[in-house]
Design an enzyme around this catalytic site. Structure first.
Site, PDB file in Angstrom:
ATOM      1  N   GLY A  15       0.894  -1.086  -0.144  1.00 19.44           N
ATOM      2  CA  GLY A  15       0.189   0.171   0.108  1.00 19.44           C
ATOM      3  C   GLY A  15       0.711   1.224   0.004  1.00 19.44           C
ATOM      4  N   CYS A  16       0.375   2.525  -0.335  1.00 18.48           N
ATOM      5  CA  CYS A  16       1.110   3.757  -0.488  1.00 18.48           C
ATOM      6  C   CYS A  16       1.513   4.242   0.826  1.00 18.48           C
ATOM      7  CB  CYS A  16       0.113   4.539  -1.230  1.00 18.48           C
ATOM      8  SG  CYS A  16      -1.738   4.937  -0.813  1.00 18.48           S
ATOM      9  N   PHE A  17       0.557   4.365   1.744  1.00 20.93           N
ATOM     10  CA  PHE A  17       0.901   4.775   3.093  1.00 20.93           C
ATOM     11  C   PHE A  17       2.069   3.836   3.568  1.00 20.93           C
ATOM     12  CE2 PHE A  17      -3.249   7.368   3.686  1.00 20.93           C
ATOM     13  CZ  PHE A  17      -2.401   8.737   4.281  1.00 20.93           C
ATOM     14  N   CYS A  35       5.569   4.180   2.376  1.00 22.38           N
ATOM     15  CA  CYS A  35       6.142   5.487   2.803  1.00 22.38           C
ATOM     16  C   CYS A  35       6.671   5.301   4.154  1.00 22.38           C
ATOM     17  CB  CYS A  35       5.092   6.700   2.667  1.00 22.38           C
ATOM     18  SG  CYS A  35       5.965   8.255   2.931  1.00 22.38           S
TER      19      CYS A  35
END
Lengths: 323, 323, 323, 323
Positions: B132-134, B137
């Site tokens: 996932g993106c979060f 990061c």
């Protein structure tokens, strides 16, 4: 054997874009990036998005061990630079300022580097005057008709530019608190790009003697120019569309869309999109580019590719930001 | 011999990004782009920035004549798709949904495709669950310490995402009039990515049993995630910086900046930048990515490169939008 | 009989906001607007949105024929101004800088002008130190618990401010091309407003000796602050909501929302909205204000209203921009 | 004795703006806010910035105990509403839709509510058709000349609107990810407001038979319209400025600026600013308004004030957002 490139004025916006393109250009080696103010500093200290991509540093030294020199300095400074620094014979020069765009300044030496107008001349050129951003966007919307001698009446243009068009200098109108969610007109009827537009149209359409009414606007976005233009025309929509498609058929970076277009279709690419509609007796043309790419550094690299016999699109197949 | 790729769910945001990358990827040929809703339509009718770049059309037919299949459908739909459609042996699958990220769903089959965590496994994998993106990061800001077993106290995270993180569905919170110049919190302490973050940290740092407090925010920009994180640590700033730099030394897309960072350094690239500071007894880490690239489609292509033995960066040397 | 007001530093952002409020304040007459740099110029030449609303001009002359003086100058300059200019007895002063906020600088003379903390003292005060913008937003999210002595553990705060928080000075981080669509952290754990927050909390909650961890962020909007805060608490959600509602029951500009909130609910108003949730053992509080109004000039007028016995809301029933 | 007002269509954008104005209008009492879809809900649940300002709820009941009814429903729905619901004699109606603007629909009953054109008629009117937003902005730039019969040649207009002009319906072109940093043209030469503009100009300048060429654009901001217009004129700049200033001398909300103007000077106010320049044989006029205020709900209240003999500016001295 790579093309060896030097960049003068590498700390500004067009210098930064040049670097963003050239670090990934398979046929180019960056030999030096000149900046008086930043000599010794890492390039990624100024163009911070290049952190991780290059360890190059700015220099205040010039070198003759290059094949091409990009001048990314301000208007007026390119001419001064060339007066102060002798560039060796054989080094090609691409100047992004306005100093050599007009015939009176270009003489027999400089070629106006709009590939869609002058591709063959560009291929033979040693010195390129790279077009202005507004001038590129507007000309791409008018060249096909001018080339047929079909531009006969006043041309009405409203074009809105992003903030990067004003460069990195700090000013009231580029202050975030002012510009965010704002819109304004400037230099109505008096933008300096009218001159280069006029020369190109006259070259193609020598009896064109009508006014070009141009209202530039400051938009609240960072990149891009959208120009909305119209003029009287006897052509049908289909005829016009054909003329535009034929004119750009062999040009890889200008495309005719038969659908309505919006600015972000071209942001962060070297593309221009042009859309043509007929309303009553008027032909309506919308043209969009990224002001820093097709309107500046991208076009400069496109010119370099042509000058060195590379594929015109090399290093310029850029991913649109899209959002 | 190019890698033949198929894309399912090609009309969405991650599907569009996949296409923007793959049309320029020298080692990939796009064999089909599947979309139920858009079958027959030009890809450039949906992803209008691709006008001029591709004449491909969406199809509702699948083909086995591919080497890799990218699933760009919604959460839950990837699992359903694979239940409904038998994919031939030998075709590698990269799923961008959350359906197979957690161990309970991944079984022995799916590898969690975070190259900075699992590069060797990715190289051997046939089935990749793309992070996932979060989660990407945040993990990139924590992995180096977890790998040393040095994550020992509660982790405090506030991360802000751009609007593309919510996909292309129309909703109140993605309406321009609402979101422009706005900021809001959502799913405080309850974002679903906490699970995949937790599994990764536990794998590296098995005795880590502290809370991860995560406040997600909706920013008024389209692309990018900035995560600001801190936790107690005995390390000095220099020690921490060293640990981070060493951990990522061989990873081409994650870089440790010793200067303060800002989101646009990575927008429209596959890069992550991480910045570490020490304040009192706390280590403060800022991590930034483009949610659609390193947080989704860019990382998927990075995984594909690894799976097929290509250079990890191929097709992913993307020009930052910078402005 | 109107209150006669003078403004020093009228050409800056908080000076402009003061003017935008006071031109419509039924009980106030603006006697002079002092500005060294703009003396003689029309106010509407600087604050151009006031064109058509006022014909006042800036002056470099001070007058004693006023009841209240607003100091809208930079940090440090308020103190200098008062040292250089003797203000007549009986003239009340409201200083928007940080010069007299802390007890060490305030002495017995200056009252910290947060009405939700000090309303009774403000009513009696002659000299008001108007709170900082971050300090206002954060304190409004913490005061109700501090007043009950219920703040017992470390407080974790992430707060994002609009660009107007940095004033009208031109700088790299307020340049549109940089800030548009960007996000960044600055002064992590070290923002100067921590001091005034700490003093207020200690006054209410003397045994509070925990850390306040505060991460400020620069958002890409012009107005507003959103602070997301949490800390351990034994209270239930209902108990906390009650404490907050009771604390602010008689305060007209701070409201407790039981729904999720977003920044634009308060932009261009003097309101603060606070939202409270319970997650596990943590109380999560979101607080929003307009940094130039409740965080500066609006609160200054609110203090003036209190000092002169006017209705607290007079002149401050401002229409939200909403979009 | 307050004016009792009812609002139909209170959940939309113009309904919300009406409420934001009327909750602070000293001479108005809101009797009901009708909404079929939201009956029973708090107004502040829909217009969340009104939280703390009003406890009113939407209703699906109409009442005759009102003095004025504002119709804030969609185009076509105002006519339908009035056919389906008999409104008692004596209740004044102000319709914000386009249903009764054109003479053919207005009959002898409806007055076109542009105070700068029809103030005396408005004062006597019982039924007001409130002008369109583009129509207001453009007419305010042309009326002074039309009133002198000095509009003689084709009028060229390019005008850019904020996203709120499209209402709160969710659509592709109002999706944040699409519209942010974008710009596009729509309805070139065919916007429906051309009709009401044409009728007004013909009324003042009966022999005006020239084309009005109007290019509307979608801007990436939420509020405001900037219209840039030009046409041939024999007037000098000074003569034109005088004509404009005289025409608006007694109108409190339209001002002639002799400086260049920008959109945010009027955002969140009921003001229009007009700027006039002469270039060659052309008069160039820039006009700006807030589309939801002077272009909709603000003007509706201005009309109400006139109809009920209040001061024209009552309740409309709004603080500009400025940033």
């Amino acid at each position: 054997m790579k093309i060896k490139a030097g960049i003068v004025g590498g700390a500004g916006y067009t210098g930064g874009e040049m670097l963003r393109i050239l670090v990934n250009h398979a046929s180019v080696e960056i030999k030096f990036v000149h900046s008086n103010s930043n000599a010794g500093n890492l390039i990624s200290d100024v163009h911070t998005d290049l952190f991780g991509d290059t360890d190059l540093r700015f220099t205040d030294m010039l070198s003759d061990d290059i094949d091409v020199l990009f001048l990314c300095v301000g208007h007026g400074d390119a001419k001064k630079f060339l007066e102060a620094n002798k560039i060796a014979e054989g080094i090609k020069i691409i100047d992004l300022s306005q100093d050599f765009r007009l015939a009176a300044n270009a003489g027999n030496k400089w070629v106006y580097g709009l590939p869609e107008l002058n591709r063959d001349k560009v291929k033979q050129a040693s010195y390129i005057a790279n077009p202005g951003c507004f001038a590129t966007c507007i000309q791409l919307g008018l060249l096909p008709l001018a080339a047929k001698g079909l531009l006969k009446s006043e041309v009405h243009i409203n074009a809105t530019t992003g903030s990067t068009g004003a460069g990195q200098g700090l000013s009231t109108t580029s202050h975030f608190s002012w510009r965010n969610n704002n819109l304004s007109v400037y230099k109505a009827f008096g933008h300096q790009h009218l001159n280069e537009i006029g020369e190109s149209l006259s070259m193609l359409n020598p009896d064109f003697d009508q006014t070009i009414s141009f209202i530039p606007q400051r938009g609240d976005f960072a990149r891009g120019i959208l120009a909305a233009m119209y003029f009287e025309s006897d052509l049908t929509a289909v005829e016009a569309q054909d003329i535009y498609e034929n004119y750009y058929a062999e040009h890889p970076y200008t495309h005719i869309s038969n659908k309505n277009i919006d600015l972000k279709q071209v942001v962060n690419t070297n593309k221009a999109l042009v859309h043509v509609e007929k309303h009553g007796n008027k032909l309506f043309v919308v043209s969009i580019i990224d002001n820093l790419l097709k309107g500046a550094s991208g076009q400069a690299v496109q010119n370099m590719n042509l000058m060195f016999g590379l594929e015109e699109t090399e290093g310029l197949r850029l991913k649109a930001v899209a959002f």
